[in-house]
Write a protein that holds these residues in place. Sequence first.
Motif, short mmCIF file in Angstrom:
data_model
loop_
_atom_site.label_atom_id
_atom_site.label_comp_id
_atom_site.label_asym_id
_atom_site.label_seq_id
_atom_site.Cartn_x
_atom_site.Cartn_y
_atom_site.Cartn_z
N PRO A 31 0.81 -1.23 0.00
CA PRO A 31 0.00 0.00 0.00
C PRO A 31 0.84 1.27 0.00
O PRO A 31 0.46 2.28 -0.59
CB PRO A 31 -0.82 -0.09 1.28
CG PRO A 31 -0.77 -1.50 1.69
CD PRO A 31 0.49 -2.07 1.14
N TYR A 34 1.93 1.84 -3.51
CA TYR A 34 0.79 2.30 -4.30
C TYR A 34 0.55 3.80 -4.08
O TYR A 34 0.32 4.54 -5.02
CB TYR A 34 -0.47 1.52 -3.93
CG TYR A 34 -1.72 2.04 -4.58
CD1 TYR A 34 -1.96 1.82 -5.92
CD2 TYR A 34 -2.63 2.80 -3.86
CE1 TYR A 34 -3.10 2.32 -6.53
CE2 TYR A 34 -3.76 3.31 -4.45
CZ TYR A 34 -3.99 3.06 -5.79
OH TYR A 34 -5.10 3.57 -6.39
N GLU A 35 0.62 4.25 -2.84
CA GLU A 35 0.43 5.67 -2.53
C GLU A 35 1.52 6.52 -3.16
O GLU A 35 1.25 7.61 -3.68
CB GLU A 35 0.41 5.88 -1.01
CG GLU A 35 0.32 7.30 -0.56
CD GLU A 35 -0.98 7.96 -0.95
OE1 GLU A 35 -1.00 9.21 -1.04
OE2 GLU A 35 -1.98 7.27 -1.18
N ARG A 38 0.69 6.68 -6.88
CA ARG A 38 -0.52 7.48 -7.10
C ARG A 38 -0.22 8.97 -7.02
O ARG A 38 -0.72 9.77 -7.78
CB ARG A 38 -1.59 7.13 -6.07
CG ARG A 38 -2.92 7.83 -6.32
CD ARG A 38 -3.84 7.72 -5.13
NE ARG A 38 -3.33 8.36 -3.95
CZ ARG A 38 -3.38 9.69 -3.71
NH1 ARG A 38 -3.88 10.50 -4.59
NH2 ARG A 38 -2.90 10.18 -2.59
#
Length: 141
Positions: A31, A34-35, A38
């Motif tokens: 995660p 992913y952040e 993003r």
Amino acid sequence: AKQTFEMVGTALFILPFARYLGLALLFLAVPLAYESVRRKVNTRVMYVNGNAFDKLDHKVLKFLMQAKGMGSKLTVGFSEKKTDMILTACACSCVDEVIAEAPKKLDLMFLERHGIDYVVSSVGDEQFVTDETLAAGRCLA
């Protein structure tokens, strides 16, 4: 934090008796990765009023770096003719764009024309933003 999870997870994954613990740490890093991706893919343009500071010292540089960290692009605007400050802001690595003739009060039309998503201001320095910009939630103090 992501790199720490990846390094420790990989080191523990290699050891046979700690393989499941290493695998869990590697899954915790997903995660965070992913952040990070993003934030780089979704461009978010931040604007800082350059007239708010008199000289460019370490406190102002820290403020500019933190404003840059909130988005992917940092724009600094000056409504007054401060040639030395404009040139110094251009030389900063965290500043991506400088607007030399910015209006004294920022309205939504100016933000849309320049593609600015949010205005970052220090606490108590919201007088350079119109009420409609504040009501739209585009000013971060």
